[in-house]
Design a protein around this motif. Structure first.
Motif, mmCIF file in Angstrom:
data_model
loop_
_atom_site.group_PDB
_atom_site.id
_atom_site.type_symbol
_atom_site.label_atom_id
_atom_site.label_comp_id
_atom_site.label_asym_id
_atom_site.label_seq_id
_atom_site.Cartn_x
_atom_site.Cartn_y
_atom_site.Cartn_z
ATOM 1 N N SER A 4 0.836 -1.202 0.000
ATOM 2 C CA SER A 4 0.000 0.000 0.000
ATOM 3 C C SER A 4 0.868 1.248 0.000
ATOM 4 O O SER A 4 1.899 1.308 0.684
ATOM 5 C CB SER A 4 -0.896 0.012 1.244
ATOM 6 O OG SER A 4 -1.759 -1.105 1.254
ATOM 7 N N LEU A 5 0.447 2.263 -0.739
ATOM 8 C CA LEU A 5 1.186 3.519 -0.835
ATOM 9 C C LEU A 5 0.611 4.548 0.125
ATOM 10 O O LEU A 5 -0.600 4.787 0.145
ATOM 11 C CB LEU A 5 1.123 4.064 -2.263
ATOM 12 C CG LEU A 5 1.770 5.440 -2.495
ATOM 13 C CD1 LEU A 5 3.269 5.404 -2.218
ATOM 14 C CD2 LEU A 5 1.491 5.938 -3.912
ATOM 15 N N GLU A 6 1.485 5.165 0.898
ATOM 16 C CA GLU A 6 1.095 6.254 1.791
ATOM 17 C C GLU A 6 1.761 7.543 1.352
ATOM 18 O O GLU A 6 2.942 7.560 0.998
ATOM 19 C CB GLU A 6 1.510 5.957 3.234
ATOM 20 C CG GLU A 6 1.226 7.123 4.170
ATOM 21 C CD GLU A 6 1.750 6.919 5.579
ATOM 22 O OE1 GLU A 6 1.778 7.900 6.344
ATOM 23 O OE2 GLU A 6 2.139 5.782 5.920
ATOM 24 N N LEU A 7 0.992 8.625 1.380
ATOM 25 C CA LEU A 7 1.532 9.966 1.120
ATOM 26 C C LEU A 7 1.144 10.906 2.252
ATOM 27 O O LEU A 7 0.144 10.693 2.943
ATOM 28 C CB LEU A 7 0.991 10.543 -0.190
ATOM 29 C CG LEU A 7 1.439 9.941 -1.516
ATOM 30 C CD1 LEU A 7 0.996 10.844 -2.659
ATOM 31 C CD2 LEU A 7 2.937 9.715 -1.576
ATOM 32 N N ASP A 8 1.930 11.967 2.404
ATOM 33 C CA ASP A 8 1.615 13.012 3.378
ATOM 34 C C ASP A 8 0.558 13.953 2.819
ATOM 35 O O ASP A 8 0.631 14.364 1.656
ATOM 36 C CB ASP A 8 2.868 13.824 3.686
ATOM 37 C CG ASP A 8 3.910 13.009 4.411
ATOM 38 O OD1 ASP A 8 3.949 13.071 5.644
ATOM 39 O OD2 ASP A 8 4.685 12.300 3.730
ATOM 40 N N LEU A 9 -0.403 14.306 3.656
ATOM 41 C CA LEU A 9 -1.390 15.323 3.316
ATOM 42 C C LEU A 9 -1.274 16.418 4.371
ATOM 43 O O LEU A 9 -1.646 16.218 5.534
ATOM 44 C CB LEU A 9 -2.798 14.739 3.297
ATOM 45 C CG LEU A 9 -3.871 15.717 2.818
ATOM 46 C CD1 LEU A 9 -3.768 15.921 1.307
ATOM 47 C CD2 LEU A 9 -5.266 15.243 3.186
ATOM 48 N N VAL A 10 -0.725 17.556 3.964
ATOM 49 C CA VAL A 10 -0.528 18.663 4.903
ATOM 50 C C VAL A 10 -1.852 19.403 5.043
ATOM 51 O O VAL A 10 -2.345 20.010 4.092
ATOM 52 C CB VAL A 10 0.575 19.613 4.411
ATOM 53 C CG1 VAL A 10 0.829 20.700 5.453
ATOM 54 C CG2 VAL A 10 1.857 18.836 4.128
ATOM 55 N N LEU A 11 -2.428 19.367 6.236
ATOM 56 C CA LEU A 11 -3.752 19.921 6.464
ATOM 57 C C LEU A 11 -3.734 21.306 7.099
ATOM 58 O O LEU A 11 -4.670 22.081 6.918
ATOM 59 C CB LEU A 11 -4.556 18.987 7.393
ATOM 60 C CG LEU A 11 -4.893 17.607 6.848
ATOM 61 C CD1 LEU A 11 -5.441 16.731 7.961
ATOM 62 C CD2 LEU A 11 -5.920 17.707 5.733
ATOM 63 N N ASN A 12 -2.705 21.598 7.863
ATOM 64 C CA ASN A 12 -2.717 22.836 8.639
ATOM 65 C C ASN A 12 -2.378 24.064 7.814
ATOM 66 O O ASN A 12 -2.816 25.165 8.144
ATOM 67 C CB ASN A 12 -1.722 22.722 9.799
ATOM 68 C CG ASN A 12 -1.676 23.985 10.638
ATOM 69 O OD1 ASN A 12 -2.633 24.310 11.333
ATOM 70 N ND2 ASN A 12 -0.574 24.716 10.563
ATOM 71 N N HIS A 13 -1.596 23.896 6.749
ATOM 72 C CA HIS A 13 -1.084 25.067 6.046
ATOM 73 C C HIS A 13 -0.759 24.734 4.599
ATOM 74 O O HIS A 13 -0.651 23.573 4.225
ATOM 75 C CB HIS A 13 0.173 25.597 6.744
ATOM 76 C CG HIS A 13 1.179 24.518 7.036
ATOM 77 N ND1 HIS A 13 1.287 23.923 8.268
ATOM 78 C CD2 HIS A 13 2.109 23.890 6.257
ATOM 79 C CE1 HIS A 13 2.232 23.001 8.239
ATOM 80 N NE2 HIS A 13 2.747 22.968 7.023
ATOM 81 N N VAL A 14 -0.600 25.783 3.816
ATOM 82 C CA VAL A 14 -0.101 25.663 2.440
ATOM 83 C C VAL A 14 1.071 26.636 2.286
ATOM 84 O O VAL A 14 1.280 27.520 3.111
ATOM 85 C CB VAL A 14 -1.185 25.990 1.395
ATOM 86 C CG1 VAL A 14 -2.329 25.003 1.469
ATOM 87 C CG2 VAL A 14 -1.692 27.427 1.556
ATOM 88 N N ALA A 15 1.823 26.449 1.220
ATOM 89 C CA ALA A 15 2.905 27.387 0.927
ATOM 90 C C ALA A 15 2.336 28.755 0.573
ATOM 91 O O ALA A 15 1.236 28.874 0.031
ATOM 92 C CB ALA A 15 3.752 26.857 -0.225
ATOM 93 N N ARG A 16 3.100 29.778 0.872
ATOM 94 C CA ARG A 16 2.698 31.135 0.506
ATOM 95 C C ARG A 16 2.452 31.248 -0.994
ATOM 96 O O ARG A 16 1.658 32.082 -1.446
ATOM 97 C CB ARG A 16 3.799 32.115 0.933
ATOM 98 C CG ARG A 16 3.494 33.579 0.658
ATOM 99 C CD ARG A 16 4.672 34.457 1.062
ATOM 100 N NE ARG A 16 4.365 35.874 0.871
ATOM 101 C CZ ARG A 16 4.527 36.541 -0.256
ATOM 102 N NH1 ARG A 16 5.020 35.911 -1.326
ATOM 103 N NH2 ARG A 16 4.225 37.834 -0.344
#
Length: 647
Positions: free
Chosen positions: A167-179
């Motif tokens: 199974s493939l896992e990826l990070d999902l950044v929920l708190n912030h995005v890049a400027r």
């Protein structure tokens, strides 16, 4: 029950009755979780949100590839797929492991041969250029970092992994995005819709009120939680932006239902690309509340439950892993308590166990370890711990004063000792680590370093002591034996299977030099990986062979199913940790000597649980427990079950 009128309306969106039945049955099963949590967060705005949300979910369901729909059905029939003893994870940076996504595709034989069933590729979605917090400043969630490949490459890799049962896992950044993310660019351009995606302030009034109770995450290079941005004002003038982690990472405003909708759409898009597990990065921070530390707020758990419910309706093969490095009393909420029981995340990192591994290794004393484990409330049986010896991050000494006091220690003094020990400052230490983010106000000193260097292999190679090298190898194997036996998904950090040392060359890379966590993010040594099994007497060869043996034993040990929790048994010797697992096939007792000394352990402790005879699954040896003592050599581990099972 799903309202008849709504069901009939939704059915018109399908050409196939079977697809319609599937979607509607799942909506009926998970819809209450979705609606209840959304109402708890968004109140009267929920009805309007649900209309748009169903449209997003229907589109994603129709776009879901046939092989992934089949996987959905398989996972519904085997909901404990993450809890099986065969489930072993591997964590790597794509570029450092194999250069590109296509390069990873070419290394699947290696992963399969190691026994990996779950591959976590560290942040690979397109980040901002330059400094980007190791990839956690995402500029585009629908694109891959250009030097790693394309979204089509990601889909191809996911299929290749799936064909091998990985199974493939990826990070999902929920708190912030890049400027530089499109949402932030539109916000700076004055678009009111997108300005509402962020926490923007015209002056210091709001920031100062929040700062009164907010901690600092990166006090060295990102002090404070707000950044002045010359373009963040409503009419293009400057303004203050909430930036918990770095000035270029803009925190999102999850009180805006549009943000929730955006992330449902992103999750389902990536799930349809073949992502099976999402690591919910910085999940604890997503809800802001004045007068608090703005972490672990109740809305966080409602929002995660709602995200999970929406995902399970469309793509039930997908699992969530909470990246919540918080106290045990807070951590359990990320797996679900009370009405959320077992409905929030499927996995959560057991950060406390990782910290206690290194603590006991330094102190040669497991009493604090035992107290910390006893303090954990039981998890929902359908959820799973993510277990690890090391990860990409630093080690923060998350040791509570209450746990320390019960073990007869000062929490502050012990944390100070551990920082000294693992940074190489304590007399007689075997560790070679670096201090990360020293905070003079609190005395907090976190630690960077590879598992092998922290466990003493780097120091042993410097001195050339055979006994020291043997101890370092045994320490590394002991740590991995605990995470493989505790009950959860053990996560092997890339290079630990080769005993890779600290990589001090990170200082030569300008964007890495300010962040010494790159010292334990080395490039994979494929030359070493190819020859190490032909070098059985080398330290790396011993670690590799030992780890492969442990993985084989784990796969054949049903007692390690993660629905069962390990319980601490009282140990008459502080150097020895005892864990008990009560499986339908019989009791299992795990014995871990956290010292280099030989321990003559009282046999009655084991006999009272297992009877007069036991088998050690790790060595295949029989143990007679009717004698006074059991001899435990330095760093010895035993996985004992009742003797007749292996006779």
């Amino acid at each position: 029950m799903l309202k008849t009128e709504l069901a009939a309306q939704l059915r018109t969106a399908f050409d196939d009755d079977r697809d319609a039945d599937t979607f509607l049955l799942r909506l009926e099963r998970y819809g209450a979780d979705l609606v209840e949590s959304l109402r708890a967060v968004y109140g009267e705005r929920t009805d309007a949100l649900l209309d748009r949300l169903l449209e997003v979910m229907l589109h994603a369901y129709h776009a879901r590839p046939a092989d992934l729909k089949r996987l959905d059905e398989a996972r519904l029939l085997r909901p404990d797929w993450l809890q099986s003893p065969e489930m072993v994870g591997y964590v790597a940076y794509t570029d450092r492991f194999a250069g590109t996504l296509k390069g990873v595709q070419g290394r699947l034989d290696y992963l399969e041969g190691l026994g990996v069933k779950y591959l976590h590729l560290m942040p690979l979605l397109k980040p901002r250029e330059g400094e980007n917090d190791g990839g956690y400043a995402v500029q585009d969630y629908r694109a891959v970092r250009p030097d790693l490949g394309t979204m089509d490459d990601l889909s191809t890799l996911a299929r290749g992994l799936r064909d091998r049962g990985i199974s493939l896992e990826l990070d999902l950044v929920l708190n912030h995005v890049a400027r530089e993310h499109e949402w932030a660019r539109k916000a700076r351009a004055g678009d009111p819709r997108y300005r509402a995606y962020f926490h923007l302030f015209p002056d210091r009034g709001g920031p100062d009120a929040y700062e009164a109770t907010l901690p600092e995450v990166f006090p060295d290079f990102a002090p404070g939680n707000f950044t002045w941005d010359e373009e963040a004002g409503e009419h293009g003038e400057g303004g203050w932006v909430w930036t918990t982690f770095n000035s270029y990472q803009w925190d999102l405003n999850w009180s805006n239902p549009d943000v929730f909708l955006e992330f449902v759409d992103l999750i389902l898009y990536l799930a349809n690309r073949g992502v099976e597990v999402f690591r919910l990065d910085a999940i604890a921070f997503i809800w802001k509340r004045l007068g608090t530390d703005s972490q672990n707020q109740p809305e966080v758990h409602h929002l995660t439950r709602a995200l999970r419910a929406a995902t399970r309706i469309v793509a039930p093969a997908v699992a969530f892993k909470a990246e919540a490095i918080v106290a045990p009393g807070e951590l359990i909420h990320y797996l679900g308590t009370r009405s959320h029981h077992g409905k929030v995340s499927d996995l959560a990192y057991h950060n406390s166990l990782m910290v206690q591994l290194w603590s006991s290794l330094a102190s040669r004393d497991t009493r604090l370890f035992a107290e910390a484990l006893r303090a954990f409330p039981p998890k929902p049986t359908n959820t799973t711990w993510g277990m690890y010896v090391r990860c990409h991050d630093d080690i923060g000494w998350a040791i509570s004063d209450a746990d320390a006091a019960r073990a007869g220690l000062s929490g502050e003094a012990h944390r100070h000792f551990l920082s000294d020990f693992y940074s190489g400052q304590f007399p007689g230490t075997f560790a070679r680590g670096l201090v990360f983010q020293y905070n003079p106000a609190t005395g907090d000193r976190r630690i960077s370093g590879s598992a092998a260097s922290l466990a003493g292999l780097e120091a042993a190679l410097e001195t050339g002591g055979a006994g020291q090298m043997e101890d370092a190898v045994r320490r590394l194997l002991l740590l991995h034996t605990v995470i493989l036996g505790f009950g959860g998904v053990p996560l092997l950090y890339m290079g630990d299977e080769l005993a890779l040392l600290n990589d001090y060359a990170f200082e030569d890379v300008p964007e890495h030099a300010p962040d010494n966590r790159w010292v334990h993010r080395p490039r994979m040594d494929w030359e070493l990986a190819e020859r190490i099994q032909q070098e059985p007497d080398s330290p790396g060869g011993k670690v590799n062979a030992g780890l492969r043996h442990l993985l084989r034993v784990r796969r054949d040990t049903p007692h390690l199913h993660a629905s069962i929790e390990s319980q601490v048994l009282p140990s008459p010797d502080p150097r020895v940790l005892l864990l008990r697992r009560d499986h339908p096939l019989g009791v299992m007792v795990q014995v871990y000597n956290f010292s280099e000394e030989t321990v003559m352990f009282p046999a009655y402790v084991l006999r009272d649980v297992l009877g007069d005879h036991a088998q050690d699954r790790l060595s295949g040896s029989a143990f007679s427990l009717d004698r006074p003592t059991v001899r435990l050599s330095g760093y010895r581990a035993l996985w004992l079950t009742e003797g007749e099972e292996l006779a």
